[in-house]
Design an enzyme around this catalytic site. Structure first.
Site, mmCIF file in Angstrom:
data_model
loop_
_atom_site.group_PDB
_atom_site.id
_atom_site.type_symbol
_atom_site.label_atom_id
_atom_site.label_comp_id
_atom_site.label_asym_id
_atom_site.label_seq_id
_atom_site.Cartn_x
_atom_site.Cartn_y
_atom_site.Cartn_z
ATOM 1 N N CYS A 43 0.827 -1.211 0.000
ATOM 2 C CA CYS A 43 0.000 0.000 0.000
ATOM 3 C C CYS A 43 0.862 1.262 0.000
ATOM 4 O O CYS A 43 0.668 2.162 -0.817
ATOM 5 C CB CYS A 43 -0.924 -0.032 1.214
ATOM 6 S SG CYS A 43 -1.923 1.444 1.353
ATOM 7 N N CYS A 48 -1.479 1.734 -3.083
ATOM 8 C CA CYS A 48 -2.453 2.821 -2.916
ATOM 9 C C CYS A 48 -1.838 4.216 -2.876
ATOM 10 O O CYS A 48 -2.315 5.129 -3.554
ATOM 11 C CB CYS A 48 -3.239 2.639 -1.616
ATOM 12 S SG CYS A 48 -3.358 0.979 -0.975
ATOM 13 N N LYS A 51 0.171 5.371 -6.004
ATOM 14 C CA LYS A 51 -0.847 5.395 -7.069
ATOM 15 C C LYS A 51 -1.699 6.663 -6.984
ATOM 16 O O LYS A 51 -1.880 7.380 -7.951
ATOM 17 C CB LYS A 51 -1.698 4.127 -6.936
ATOM 18 C CG LYS A 51 -2.763 3.891 -7.942
ATOM 19 C CD LYS A 51 -4.132 4.390 -7.601
ATOM 20 C CE LYS A 51 -4.766 3.967 -6.322
ATOM 21 N NZ LYS A 51 -5.412 2.690 -6.285
ATOM 22 N N TYR A 180 -8.916 -3.054 -11.536
ATOM 23 C CA TYR A 180 -8.799 -1.645 -11.174
ATOM 24 C C TYR A 180 -7.379 -1.124 -11.319
ATOM 25 O O TYR A 180 -7.178 0.052 -11.660
ATOM 26 C CB TYR A 180 -9.386 -1.370 -9.779
ATOM 27 C CG TYR A 180 -8.518 -1.767 -8.609
ATOM 28 C CD1 TYR A 180 -7.638 -0.851 -8.043
ATOM 29 C CD2 TYR A 180 -8.576 -3.041 -8.055
ATOM 30 C CE1 TYR A 180 -6.836 -1.203 -6.969
ATOM 31 C CE2 TYR A 180 -7.791 -3.390 -6.988
ATOM 32 C CZ TYR A 180 -6.925 -2.484 -6.441
ATOM 33 O OH TYR A 180 -6.132 -2.822 -5.382
ATOM 34 N N GLU A 184 -6.705 2.107 -13.533
ATOM 35 C CA GLU A 184 -6.152 3.312 -12.900
ATOM 36 C C GLU A 184 -4.859 3.758 -13.589
ATOM 37 O O GLU A 184 -4.665 4.947 -13.862
ATOM 38 C CB GLU A 184 -5.888 3.046 -11.409
ATOM 39 C CG GLU A 184 -7.177 2.922 -10.609
ATOM 40 C CD GLU A 184 -6.979 2.519 -9.162
ATOM 41 O OE1 GLU A 184 -7.898 2.725 -8.359
ATOM 42 O OE2 GLU A 184 -5.903 1.984 -8.806
ATOM 43 N N HIS A 439 -27.089 21.452 -0.779
ATOM 44 C CA HIS A 439 -27.181 22.120 -2.076
ATOM 45 C C HIS A 439 -26.196 23.279 -2.162
ATOM 46 O O HIS A 439 -26.027 23.985 -1.181
ATOM 47 C CB HIS A 439 -28.615 22.632 -2.259
ATOM 48 C CG HIS A 439 -28.838 23.237 -3.589
ATOM 49 N ND1 HIS A 439 -28.933 22.480 -4.752
ATOM 50 C CD2 HIS A 439 -28.972 24.529 -3.955
ATOM 51 C CE1 HIS A 439 -29.123 23.300 -5.770
ATOM 52 N NE2 HIS A 439 -29.139 24.542 -5.315
ATOM 53 N N GLU A 444 -26.222 15.490 -3.781
ATOM 54 C CA GLU A 444 -27.630 15.668 -3.399
ATOM 55 C C GLU A 444 -28.542 14.777 -4.241
ATOM 56 O O GLU A 444 -29.643 14.428 -3.830
ATOM 57 C CB GLU A 444 -28.057 17.133 -3.464
ATOM 58 C CG GLU A 444 -28.081 17.750 -4.839
ATOM 59 C CD GLU A 444 -28.425 19.251 -4.787
ATOM 60 O OE1 GLU A 444 -29.515 19.580 -4.318
ATOM 61 O OE2 GLU A 444 -27.583 20.073 -5.211
HETATM 62 C C1 LIG Z 1 -0.906 -0.759 -7.645
HETATM 63 C C2 LIG Z 1 -1.778 -1.078 -6.459
HETATM 64 C C3 LIG Z 1 -2.731 -0.167 -6.054
HETATM 65 C C4 LIG Z 1 -3.533 -0.437 -4.953
HETATM 66 N N1 LIG Z 1 -4.480 0.479 -4.604
HETATM 67 C C5 LIG Z 1 -5.265 0.240 -3.543
HETATM 68 C C6 LIG Z 1 -6.232 1.202 -3.133
HETATM 69 O O1 LIG Z 1 -6.390 2.258 -3.744
HETATM 70 N N2 LIG Z 1 -6.987 0.930 -2.043
HETATM 71 C C7 LIG Z 1 -6.854 -0.244 -1.340
HETATM 72 O O2 LIG Z 1 -7.550 -0.428 -0.355
HETATM 73 N N3 LIG Z 1 -5.943 -1.178 -1.715
HETATM 74 C C8 LIG Z 1 -5.163 -0.957 -2.791
HETATM 75 N N4 LIG Z 1 -4.222 -1.888 -3.155
HETATM 76 C C9 LIG Z 1 -4.161 -3.179 -2.417
HETATM 77 C C10 LIG Z 1 -3.398 -3.025 -1.107
HETATM 78 O O3 LIG Z 1 -2.133 -2.475 -1.371
HETATM 79 C C11 LIG Z 1 -3.252 -4.384 -0.438
HETATM 80 O O4 LIG Z 1 -4.530 -4.957 -0.302
HETATM 81 C C12 LIG Z 1 -2.620 -4.276 0.939
HETATM 82 O O5 LIG Z 1 -1.356 -3.692 0.859
HETATM 83 C C13 LIG Z 1 -2.519 -5.668 1.584
HETATM 84 O O6 LIG Z 1 -1.851 -5.581 2.806
HETATM 85 P P1 LIG Z 1 -1.087 -6.848 3.396
HETATM 86 O O7 LIG Z 1 -0.656 -6.460 4.770
HETATM 87 O O8 LIG Z 1 -1.891 -8.055 3.216
HETATM 88 O O9 LIG Z 1 0.179 -7.046 2.456
HETATM 89 P P2 LIG Z 1 1.325 -6.038 1.929
HETATM 90 O O10 LIG Z 1 0.947 -4.627 2.165
HETATM 91 O O11 LIG Z 1 1.601 -6.480 0.578
HETATM 92 O O12 LIG Z 1 2.528 -6.375 2.895
HETATM 93 C C14 LIG Z 1 3.205 -7.590 2.866
HETATM 94 C C15 LIG Z 1 4.651 -7.347 3.240
HETATM 95 O O13 LIG Z 1 5.272 -8.585 3.522
HETATM 96 C C16 LIG Z 1 6.608 -8.531 3.049
HETATM 97 N N5 LIG Z 1 7.072 -9.921 2.905
HETATM 98 C C17 LIG Z 1 6.654 -10.842 1.996
HETATM 99 N N6 LIG Z 1 7.236 -12.038 2.239
HETATM 100 C C18 LIG Z 1 8.041 -11.863 3.331
HETATM 101 C C19 LIG Z 1 8.871 -12.732 4.079
HETATM 102 N N7 LIG Z 1 8.969 -14.030 3.785
HETATM 103 N N8 LIG Z 1 9.561 -12.216 5.121
HETATM 104 C C20 LIG Z 1 9.441 -10.900 5.448
HETATM 105 N N9 LIG Z 1 8.645 -10.046 4.795
HETATM 106 C C21 LIG Z 1 7.934 -10.517 3.741
HETATM 107 C C22 LIG Z 1 6.508 -7.759 1.756
HETATM 108 O O14 LIG Z 1 7.744 -7.179 1.391
HETATM 109 C C23 LIG Z 1 5.456 -6.715 2.117
HETATM 110 O O15 LIG Z 1 6.052 -5.522 2.580
HETATM 111 C C24 LIG Z 1 -3.378 -1.647 -4.235
HETATM 112 C C25 LIG Z 1 -2.406 -2.572 -4.634
HETATM 113 C C26 LIG Z 1 -1.618 -2.292 -5.731
HETATM 114 C C27 LIG Z 1 -0.586 -3.287 -6.162
#
Ligand SMILES: Cc1cc2nc3c(=O)[nH]c(=O)nc-3n(C[C@H](O)[C@H](O)[C@H](O)COP(=O)(O)OP(=O)(O)OC[C@H]3O[C@@H](n4cnc5c(N)ncnc54)[C@H](O)[C@@H]3O)c2cc1C
Length: 462
Positions: A43, A48, A51, A180, A184, A439, A444
């Site tokens: 994110c 997010c 983006k 999306y 986007e 308004h 609205e």
């Molecule tokens: C281009 C794009 C735009 C997006 N826009 C939106 C939006 O507008 N609104 C919205 O709500 N969501 C959006 N999302 C989705 C959102 O980013 C994800 O749903 C959210 O980040 C998920 O969170 P998470 O904690 O599951 O995983 P992540 O945020 O992906 O975090 C996982 C972390 O784990 C780390 N990791 C992985 N494997 C290991 C390991 N073995 N050891 C240590 N660390 C590890 C990774 O490096 C990463 O930092 C977007 C995603 C993308 C790709």
């Protein structure tokens, strides 16, 4: 009782992992968290946040053009991609530091390391060459862009990860995908002056959204100059002698572009983490299978966020983290609620949506009322911008409960957040009708559509 190094060890420092680590640490639990790349996760670092910053950047040309009707003379504007990338980098580094500091401030210990499970209580920190133990383990490793190894020339393609940090702004780009992220980015690049083609194998972009929104966004994007090819896929991508790329799409059409971006889905990060060895159950798509409380098939190991492939959104990962803490540490088993999630697509114009689409409502309810309005928002009058806004409420004719609300137009995402409240509360169309309009606003319209535009009874439009 066994003594572990930590009460909780979290793998993955993204939206879900950081929230769980911080809240559990604030409860006085001994918490460790490992992140292999950058705190903040998808994110903050490549999702997010950057983006949305790029969406803002890409909207300026329209603002400049619209200003004339309001009496402004805007001198010839110019854009510098490198400045945008550098400023974005500064902002995400600031956020990254806050994410890390918040965990530490709550008493958690942060590690900069890849982590994998070695036994149900053991986590190996590969960057530190040591193993730590924990009573409870939370996997929050998120996902990554799906590659397309079957596509000849896939090695010439980029994903959303690279799109944020291109050395140069391309003159022309082809984006493959209809979700999306693809939509986007198509709007971002087009807004920044890039000749943009969106290639999507389905019949209409943004499947699972209300069809009215999908069609009207498609039309509006095309009017702006974005080429959209549906029922099409790329067949191969080849580097030309001049360094550009030829992408051949269904039907043999050749697109000569500077970049091909693949946005064809995301895969959960579950590989090489020791999960199979421990017998942790996975879904068919390689996501971690969890029960309603986010518990994996091993009692003390939990998983939240994108790695579980339930709903891939930041607020959902955060909500699942909060529920996990309630369940695992506060003796209050709490299942995440995945119903009626408001969401936005930061396309141009924007989509804001919550609840059932018309098609879904028709499948579930025998009498559906549709209230629908398209109009030119006031801000487009003096500017002369020929862009309409769409607002739509989908209502159960029997109970009058509002089942879905769908908006296309400026600030639709902001409106969807607020519409999420009455829809979550199960309010009725009568409640909307009783609400005084603000308004003059575009919103609205949501409380002044008194008569259904049409009804659908037993699948037949009346
Ligand atoms: C281009 C794009 C735009 C997006 N826009 C939106 C939006 O507008 N609104 C919205 O709500 N969501 C959006 N999302 C989705 C959102 O980013 C994800 O749903 C959210 O980040 C998920 O969170 P998470 O904690 O599951 O995983 P992540 O945020 O992906 O975090 C996982 C972390 O784990 C780390 N990791 C992985 N494997 C290991 C390991 N073995 N050891 C240590 N660390 C590890 C990774 O490096 C990463 O930092 C977007 C995603 C993308 C790709």
């Amino acid at each position: 009782m066994a003594v572990y190094d930590y009460d909780l060890f979290v793998i993955g420092g993204g939206s879900g992992g950081v929230r769980a680590a911080r809240v559990a640490a604030a409860l006085g639990k001994r918490v460790g968290i490992a992140e292999e790349y950058r705190y903040g996760g998808t994110c903050v670092i490549r999702g997010c946040v950057p983006k949305k910053l790029y969406v803002y950047a890409s909207q300026f040309p329209e603002h400049f053009a619209d200003a004339a009707g309001y009496g402004w003379t805007v001198p010839q504007a110019s854009f510098d991609w490198q400045t945008l990338v550098a400023n974005k980098d500064r902002e995400i580094s600031r956020l990254e530091a806050i994410y890390r500091k918040n965990v530490q401030g709550a008493g958690g210990e942060t590690f900069q390391s890849r982590a994998m499970l070695v036994d149900p209580h053991g986590v190996q920190l590969l960057g530190e060459d040591r193993t730590v133990t924990a009573d409870q383990i939370l996997i929050a490793t998120g996902g990554r862009p799906a590659p397309h190894p079957a596509l000849p020339g896939h090695n010439h393609c980029i994903s959303s990860n690279e799109a944020f940090d291109l050395k140069e702004l391309p003159k022309a780009i082809m984006i493959e995908g209809g979700g999306y992220i693809a939509v986007e980015f198509a709007n971002i690049f087009h807004g920044l002056g890039v000749e943009t083609t969106l290639v999507y194998r389905g019949k209409e972009i943004l499947s699972r959204f209300d069809m009215d929104l999908r069609r009207m966004l498609h039309e509006t994007m095309e009017k702006k100059g974005i080429k959209i090819l549906c029922h099409a896929v790329s067949e191969w991508v080849r580097k030309r002698p001049d360094g550009r790329l030829d992408a051949v799409v269904t039907g043999g059409r050749v697109l000569t572009v500077d970049q091909v971006m693949l946005a064809i889905g995301r895969l959960p990060n579950t590989e090489n983490m020791g999960l199979e060895g421990l017998g942790i159950e996975m879904t068919r798509t390689g996501a971690i299978h969890v029960d309603q409380y986010s518990r994996t098939s091993i009692d003390n190991i939990w998983a939240i966020g994108d790695v579980t492939n339930r709903v891939q959104l930041t607020p959902v990962a955060i909500h699942e983290a909060m529920c996990f803490v309630e369940t695992a540490f506060k003796g209050n088993p709490t299942a995440p609620d995945h119903e009626t999630i408001a969401t936005a697509v930061f396309s141009q114009p924007e989509i804001g949506t919550v609840g059932l689409s018309e098609d879904e409502a028709i499948k579930r309810f025998s009498d559906v009322e549709v209230y629908r309005a398209t109009f030119r928002p006031m801000r487009n009058t003096l500017s002369g911008r020929d862009e309409k806004m769409l607002m739509k409420l989908v209502v159960d004719g029997a109970s009058k409960k509002v089942l879905g609300a769908h908006i296309l137009g400026p600030d639709a995402g902001e409106m969807a957040q607020l519409l999420g409240i009455p829809l979550k509360a199960g309010l009725t169309k009568d409640d909307f009708d009783r609400t005084m309009a603000v308004h003059p606003t575009a919103a609205e319209e949501l409380v002044t559509m008194y008569k259904p535009t049409y009804r659908v009874r037993d699948g037949e439009r009346a």
